[in-house]
Design a protein around this motif. Structure first.
Motif, mmCIF file in Angstrom:
data_model
loop_
_atom_site.group_PDB
_atom_site.id
_atom_site.type_symbol
_atom_site.label_atom_id
_atom_site.label_comp_id
_atom_site.label_asym_id
_atom_site.label_seq_id
_atom_site.Cartn_x
_atom_site.Cartn_y
_atom_site.Cartn_z
ATOM 1 N N ARG A 250 0.850 -1.181 0.000
ATOM 2 C CA ARG A 250 0.000 0.000 0.000
ATOM 3 C C ARG A 250 0.891 1.238 0.000
ATOM 4 O O ARG A 250 1.975 1.233 0.597
ATOM 5 N N PRO A 251 0.460 2.299 -0.669
ATOM 6 C CA PRO A 251 1.294 3.506 -0.686
ATOM 7 C C PRO A 251 1.520 4.051 0.709
ATOM 8 O O PRO A 251 0.634 4.042 1.556
ATOM 9 N N PHE A 271 -0.314 13.881 -7.361
ATOM 10 C CA PHE A 271 -0.925 13.374 -6.137
ATOM 11 C C PHE A 271 -1.430 11.963 -6.358
ATOM 12 O O PHE A 271 -1.664 11.528 -7.500
ATOM 13 N N GLY A 272 -1.560 11.228 -5.276
ATOM 14 C CA GLY A 272 -2.048 9.865 -5.390
ATOM 15 C C GLY A 272 -2.309 9.239 -4.048
ATOM 16 O O GLY A 272 -1.792 9.688 -3.018
ATOM 17 N N GLY A 273 -3.137 8.224 -4.077
ATOM 18 C CA GLY A 273 -3.469 7.495 -2.867
ATOM 19 C C GLY A 273 -3.893 6.082 -3.205
ATOM 20 O O GLY A 273 -3.685 5.592 -4.317
ATOM 21 N N LEU A 328 -3.958 2.069 -7.262
ATOM 22 C CA LEU A 328 -3.732 3.478 -6.965
ATOM 23 C C LEU A 328 -4.809 4.364 -7.574
ATOM 24 O O LEU A 328 -5.437 4.035 -8.574
ATOM 25 N N PHE A 329 -4.965 5.506 -6.918
ATOM 26 C CA PHE A 329 -5.753 6.631 -7.411
ATOM 27 C C PHE A 329 -4.767 7.769 -7.598
ATOM 28 O O PHE A 329 -4.081 8.164 -6.646
ATOM 29 N N MET A 330 -4.613 8.294 -8.831
ATOM 30 C CA MET A 330 -3.550 9.238 -9.144
ATOM 31 C C MET A 330 -4.119 10.484 -9.824
ATOM 32 O O MET A 330 -5.245 10.471 -10.343
ATOM 33 N N GLY A 331 -3.304 11.544 -9.860
ATOM 34 C CA GLY A 331 -3.722 12.754 -10.548
ATOM 35 C C GLY A 331 -2.603 13.772 -10.607
ATOM 36 O O GLY A 331 -1.500 13.553 -10.098
ATOM 37 N N GLY A 427 -8.802 7.778 2.202
ATOM 38 C CA GLY A 427 -7.617 7.168 2.788
ATOM 39 C C GLY A 427 -6.397 8.053 2.840
ATOM 40 O O GLY A 427 -5.321 7.609 3.252
ATOM 41 N N GLY A 428 -6.521 9.300 2.408
ATOM 42 C CA GLY A 428 -5.365 10.193 2.414
ATOM 43 C C GLY A 428 -4.675 10.232 1.065
ATOM 44 O O GLY A 428 -4.724 9.262 0.293
#
Length: 447
Positions: A250-251, A271-273, A328-331, A427-428
């Motif tokens: 996990r990141p 950014f990412g989480g 991941l969730f990224m941007g 989750g941050g």
């Protein structure tokens, strides 16, 4: 890395025209599962009216299989596979490809080595024979290896002043310390000079095997002919890959902001989480949530708040990135240095608001309609269809996924997206900023 050979003459003109053609919508739904006499499986969309064969394939195990301390091996290997094979040195191999209008490419990502072949139907045998040679008898001669090494080092030196690359490398190294994902796929200025031919041949022997192979084919070829060619090209590869285990992770350091001072016109924000796995039942609702947040381009909340209302950036986006060992969730975005804090604050605010309140019913319905309607853009050429055939196999979604997809989207309710928005976005987030910023937690330039 994606590398295409230049091709010339009448054959290349015909290939270029064929590449613009795609199977009909009706043909797209007719996916055949082909199993060769030797047991190699491929998914085929047959279209005799397109005088082209497009083949895409994937071997599981990309840069995550680089030898310890040698990031960049997979990347260099992919670049060198078509630089001579069998009795053909690099120049002879590429000349033969050009004479026959054969396009071949290889590339390495974090989790895969992918390759593609595009050839006119009447040059089929020549194209598949060149691919067989590249995969089974690559030469890895000193001259092309050193040329590729020099190109990689030149690119790496250029990247030391690229805010986008600096921010990306910092994000991955901070999110995944002591894990293969922390390392850049194209290596480092320290690792690339140390890569040897033995590293490359060892990588090929461990990764390019039949048990981790996925194949998609589109065009003017029948199942029987394809089966024979599959055995010709892939049948002599090792039966089983020797892949090193890549632990799930996990990141790390979510909720933090890391900044690098760099004198550039705009500050680059990444950014990412934590995301959601592709086979998780919540992935489709998460895809819709991300579309509403930042994946929907001009219709997204981030675009509205950061660009339209305040003019802080030209673009701002988010996406889901499901990997083998992490989801991941990224941007990211770019903005003026004096507006970076404001832009980051708005992104954080919109993520929090969507996590807590969820989307509206209108947002849900508009997103469903767009996601369903735009999917056809993934299938407007034969090469895109072949790539999608492979991706469906890599993701293990089933040969009938194209038929089921719209129904899966239709079934998502407002309660689903509200619940999943909280799961996905609560989750941050780890931010990296590169540019003229006010240092908060300062990192060394280049990560």
């Amino acid at each position: 890395m994606i590398r295409y050979h230049r091709i010339f003459g009448l054959a290349s003109a015909a290939l270029a025209a064929a590449l613009l053609m795609a199977p009909s919508a009706q043909a797209m739904t007719k996916i055949e599962r082909v199993v060769s006499p030797g047991g190699i499986e491929a998914w085929l969309v047959r279209e005799p009216s397109v005088p082209l064969i497009a083949l895409e394939f994937s071997f599981k195990g990309g840069a995550n299989q680089d030898p310890a301390g040698r990031p960049g091996v997979a990347y260099m290997t992919a670049a060198a596979l078509d630089e001579g094979a069998g009795d053909l040195d690099s120049k002879a191999f590429q000349a033969r490809a050009e004479r026959n209008a054969v396009e071949m490419s290889f590339r390495a990502s974090r989790d895969e080595v992918r390759g593609s072949l595009k050839v006119l139907s009447n040059r089929r045998d020549e194209g598949f024979e060149l691919l067989r040679l590249a995969l089974n008898a690559p030469r890895f001669d000193p001259e092309p290896i050193e040329r590729i090494r020099a190109q990689m080092l030149t690119a790496l030196k250029r990247e030391t002043t690229s805010p986008n690359v600096i921010g990306s490398r910092l994000w991955w190294s901070a999110a995944f310390p002591n894990h293969p994902y922390s390392l850049p796929t194209n290596g480092t200025l320290e690792s690339v000079p140390a890569i040897t031919r033995d590293d490359i041949t060892g990588y090929v022997g461990r990764v390019l095997a039949r048990d981790n192979l996925k194949v998609g084919v589109v065009g003017d070829i029948d199942a029987e002919s394809l089966g024979k060619l599959l055995d010709q090209v892939f049948g002599s590869l090792p039966a089983k890959a020797d892949l090193r285990d890549v632990p799930k992770i996990r990141p790390d350091v979510l909720g933090k902001r890391l900044e690098v001072q760099l004198d550039v016109p705009q500050t680059v924000v990444a950014f990412g989480g934590l995301g959601i796995a592709r086979k998780d039942p919540d992935f489709i609702p998460a895809f819709i949530v991300n579309h509403i947040l930042g994946g929907g381009s001009f219709s997204s909340r981030l675009y509205s708040e950061v660009r339209e209302k305040r003019g802080l950036a030209y673009s701002v986006y988010s996406y889901l990135l499901p990997l083998d060992a992490a989801s991941l969730f990224m941007g990211g975005t770019q903005t003026r240095a004096d507006k970076a804090d404001e832009a980051v604050g708005l992104i954080e605010k919109e993520i929090k608001r969507l996590a807590e309140d969820g989307p509206t019913f209108d947002e849900l319905e508009r997103s469903k309609s767009y996601i369903q309607g735009s999917y056809a853009l993934n299938f407007d050429t034969s090469t895109k269809i072949a790539s999608q055939l492979v991706q469906l196999q890599v993701d293990d979604l089933g040969i009938d996924y194209w038929e089921r997809r719209n129904g899966l989207i239709d079934a998502v309710t407002l309660a689903d997206v509200k619940r999943v928005a909280n799961r996905l976005l609560n989750g941050g987030v780890l931010f990296t900023l590169v540019g003229r910023t006010q240092p908060a937690t300062t990192a060394k330039q280049g990560g």
